[in-house]
Write an enzyme that holds these catalytic residues in place. Structure first.
Site, mmCIF file in Angstrom:
data_model
loop_
_atom_site.group_PDB
_atom_site.id
_atom_site.type_symbol
_atom_site.label_atom_id
_atom_site.label_comp_id
_atom_site.label_asym_id
_atom_site.label_seq_id
_atom_site.Cartn_x
_atom_site.Cartn_y
_atom_site.Cartn_z
ATOM 1 N N GLY A 108 0.845 -1.201 0.000
ATOM 2 C CA GLY A 108 0.000 0.000 0.000
ATOM 3 C C GLY A 108 0.878 1.248 0.000
ATOM 4 O O GLY A 108 0.531 2.274 0.587
ATOM 5 N N ASN A 147 -5.062 0.285 15.424
ATOM 6 C CA ASN A 147 -4.430 1.577 15.693
ATOM 7 C C ASN A 147 -3.073 1.318 16.343
ATOM 8 O O ASN A 147 -2.990 0.620 17.341
ATOM 9 C CB ASN A 147 -5.309 2.420 16.615
ATOM 10 C CG ASN A 147 -4.840 3.856 16.669
ATOM 11 O OD1 ASN A 147 -3.672 4.121 16.904
ATOM 12 N ND2 ASN A 147 -5.759 4.777 16.435
ATOM 13 N N GLY A 167 -11.406 1.456 12.560
ATOM 14 C CA GLY A 167 -10.932 0.245 13.245
ATOM 15 C C GLY A 167 -10.730 0.505 14.734
ATOM 16 O O GLY A 167 -10.984 -0.365 15.567
ATOM 17 N N THR A 168 -10.290 1.707 15.068
ATOM 18 C CA THR A 168 -10.061 2.059 16.476
ATOM 19 C C THR A 168 -11.382 2.118 17.237
ATOM 20 O O THR A 168 -11.495 1.609 18.360
ATOM 21 C CB THR A 168 -9.364 3.435 16.555
ATOM 22 O OG1 THR A 168 -8.187 3.341 15.768
ATOM 23 C CG2 THR A 168 -9.037 3.817 17.976
ATOM 24 N N LYS A 202 -11.577 9.014 4.059
ATOM 25 C CA LYS A 202 -11.621 7.675 4.685
ATOM 26 C C LYS A 202 -12.750 6.858 4.086
ATOM 27 O O LYS A 202 -13.860 7.347 3.909
ATOM 28 C CB LYS A 202 -11.772 7.803 6.209
ATOM 29 C CG LYS A 202 -11.685 6.456 6.913
ATOM 30 C CD LYS A 202 -11.390 6.606 8.384
ATOM 31 C CE LYS A 202 -11.419 5.263 9.114
ATOM 32 N NZ LYS A 202 -10.421 4.315 8.582
ATOM 33 N N GLY A 258 -0.193 4.971 -0.732
ATOM 34 C CA GLY A 258 -1.245 5.568 0.089
ATOM 35 C C GLY A 258 -0.694 6.507 1.153
ATOM 36 O O GLY A 258 0.524 6.623 1.323
ATOM 37 N N HIS A 275 -12.826 11.397 11.278
ATOM 38 C CA HIS A 275 -11.684 11.221 10.380
ATOM 39 C C HIS A 275 -11.845 12.100 9.144
ATOM 40 O O HIS A 275 -12.933 12.600 8.862
ATOM 41 C CB HIS A 275 -11.553 9.756 9.952
ATOM 42 C CG HIS A 275 -10.975 8.881 11.025
ATOM 43 N ND1 HIS A 275 -11.745 8.381 12.052
ATOM 44 C CD2 HIS A 275 -9.709 8.448 11.248
ATOM 45 C CE1 HIS A 275 -10.972 7.673 12.865
ATOM 46 N NE2 HIS A 275 -9.738 7.697 12.401
HETATM 47 P P1 NAD Z 1 -5.074 5.218 1.134
HETATM 48 O O1 NAD Z 1 -6.319 5.034 0.345
HETATM 49 O O2 NAD Z 1 -4.379 6.557 1.143
HETATM 50 O O3 NAD Z 1 -3.975 4.147 0.681
HETATM 51 C C1 NAD Z 1 -4.226 2.806 0.438
HETATM 52 C C2 NAD Z 1 -3.210 2.340 -0.600
HETATM 53 O O4 NAD Z 1 -3.342 0.938 -0.729
HETATM 54 C C3 NAD Z 1 -3.447 2.961 -1.998
HETATM 55 O O5 NAD Z 1 -2.229 3.433 -2.535
HETATM 56 C C4 NAD Z 1 -4.011 1.786 -2.791
HETATM 57 O O6 NAD Z 1 -3.671 1.838 -4.175
HETATM 58 C C5 NAD Z 1 -3.317 0.617 -2.087
HETATM 59 N N1 NAD Z 1 -3.972 -0.671 -2.327
HETATM 60 C C6 NAD Z 1 -5.298 -0.942 -2.475
HETATM 61 N N2 NAD Z 1 -5.472 -2.258 -2.735
HETATM 62 C C7 NAD Z 1 -4.240 -2.812 -2.737
HETATM 63 C C8 NAD Z 1 -3.762 -4.123 -2.982
HETATM 64 N N3 NAD Z 1 -4.595 -5.136 -3.271
HETATM 65 N N4 NAD Z 1 -2.422 -4.351 -2.910
HETATM 66 C C9 NAD Z 1 -1.555 -3.344 -2.653
HETATM 67 N N5 NAD Z 1 -1.940 -2.062 -2.448
HETATM 68 C C10 NAD Z 1 -3.272 -1.810 -2.489
HETATM 69 O O7 NAD Z 1 -5.434 4.789 2.617
HETATM 70 P P2 NAD Z 1 -4.631 5.103 3.965
HETATM 71 O O8 NAD Z 1 -5.191 6.331 4.598
HETATM 72 O O9 NAD Z 1 -3.160 4.999 3.715
HETATM 73 O O10 NAD Z 1 -5.133 3.888 4.857
HETATM 74 C C11 NAD Z 1 -4.884 2.541 4.460
HETATM 75 C C12 NAD Z 1 -5.543 1.601 5.482
HETATM 76 O O11 NAD Z 1 -4.885 1.749 6.748
HETATM 77 C C13 NAD Z 1 -7.013 1.904 5.744
HETATM 78 O O12 NAD Z 1 -7.683 0.681 5.949
HETATM 79 C C14 NAD Z 1 -6.977 2.729 7.015
HETATM 80 O O13 NAD Z 1 -8.174 2.687 7.747
HETATM 81 C C15 NAD Z 1 -5.860 2.034 7.748
HETATM 82 N N6 NAD Z 1 -5.203 2.816 8.813
HETATM 83 C C16 NAD Z 1 -4.831 2.127 9.906
HETATM 84 C C17 NAD Z 1 -4.136 2.754 10.925
HETATM 85 C C18 NAD Z 1 -3.655 1.940 12.085
HETATM 86 O O14 NAD Z 1 -2.998 2.492 12.986
HETATM 87 N N7 NAD Z 1 -3.938 0.643 12.105
HETATM 88 C C19 NAD Z 1 -3.855 4.128 10.838
HETATM 89 C C20 NAD Z 1 -4.262 4.817 9.696
HETATM 90 C C21 NAD Z 1 -4.938 4.141 8.676
#
Ligand code: NAD
Length: 243
Positions: free
Chosen positions: A9, A101, A142-143, A136, A12, A132
């Site tokens: 990812g 998170n 998730g949190t 989003k 992103g 958020h």
């Molecule tokens: P985003 O949309 O900016 O980025 C997601 C990226 O993943 C994009 O570049 C997309 O092209 C890529 N992607 C999609 N499908 C894919 C695949 N099959 N293989 C590889 N890459 C793929 O989103 P973001 O804001 O970066 O968030 C990503 C995820 O992380 C979301 O689910 C978000 O809720 C989560 N998140 C979690 C935390 C945490 O602490 N756990 C914190 C922030 C965001």
């Protein structure tokens, strides 16, 4: 030896934050992949994969990690309860940190929420509010989902108690329901408030994230930790020794 990170990812918001944090911390990013790239080949080049992509991608990611015996850090959210139940046995076949998170402050909020729910008891109406940024794609966060799980666990309730927003003639609030409200707008990185309201007083526990670097640094801390763990599913409470 330093752990070599694979970012899934990578284009992103979080993928880029992980790359920036890795550079800050002096960690090696062995490969950075996004949609259309060869994740299998990338896994061969690194030691741990850090995933912030899409919930649609988690199953394939875990299957590749199992085949290559690579530890995984799953940060992606948005899995339904049924999807997560199906994925956890796969995740357990490799060392895996799965957390909605990765911030240290939020993980303390989880612990404080559990304590508050236990001490305050069922007379205190519990509601969770999250906000958020406008981009989003899933709700509740998730949190928020984890905060709700903690409240349900402490009150011995099931997911049937959850009330997603309210509209129209709802009737009075029932004592067992737990409300969840998702606000979206602007560039808010992530705000979460857990409220416990009784007749005469209200306790609010709030965490506000202002920089997604906190999640990236936490995920990299998890990556370094999980690299030396046996197979199994862990969360940030394990990584931080909060359990
Ligand atoms: P985003 O949309 O900016 O980025 C997601 C990226 O993943 C994009 O570049 C997309 O092209 C890529 N992607 C999609 N499908 C894919 C695949 N099959 N293989 C590889 N890459 C793929 O989103 P973001 O804001 O970066 O968030 C990503 C995820 O992380 C979301 O689910 C978000 O809720 C989560 N998140 C979690 C935390 C945490 O602490 N756990 C914190 C922030 C965001």
């Amino acid at each position: 030896m330093a752990v070599r990170i694979v970012i899934n990812g990578s284009r992103g918001r979080m993928g880029q934050a992980v790359a920036a944090a890795a550079q800050e911390l002096g960690l090696v990013v062995a490969a950075a992949v996004d949609v259309g790239d060869d994740l299998g080949a990338a896994l061969d080049r690194g030691d741990v994969v850090v995933d912030f992509s899409s919930h649609h991608a988690t199953k394939a990611l875990l299957e590749l990690a199992i085949a290559r015996r690579k530890p995984v850090v799953v940060g992606t959210t948005g899995h339904s309860a049924a999807a997560k139940a199906e994925l956890l046995p796969l995740a357990a076949r490799v060392p895996c940190v799965w957390a909605g998170n990765f911030s240290v402050g939020v993980n303390l909020l989880f612990a404080l929420t559990r304590r508050a729910a236990a001490v305050l008891g069922a007379d205190y109406d519990a509601e969770v509010v999250e906000m958020h940024h406008r981009f989003k794609k899933d709700a509740p966060s998730g949190t928020a989902a984890r905060l709700l799980e903690i409240i349900l666990e402490e009150r011995k309730l099931t997911a049937a108690a959850l009330r997603h927003g309210r509209q129209g003639i709802t009737g009075e609030r029932t004592p067992t329901e737990v409300g969840i409200h998702a606000l979206r707008g602007g560039d808010v990185v992530g705000d979460h408030t857990v409220m416990f309201a009784a007749l005469g007083e209200r306790l609010e526990l709030t965490h506000k994230a202002s920089d997604r670097g906190i999640f990236a640094r936490g995920a990299l801390r998890a990556a370094q930790w999980v690299a030396t763990q046996p197979a199994g599913v862990y969360d940030m409470q394990d990584v931080l020794g909060l359990r």
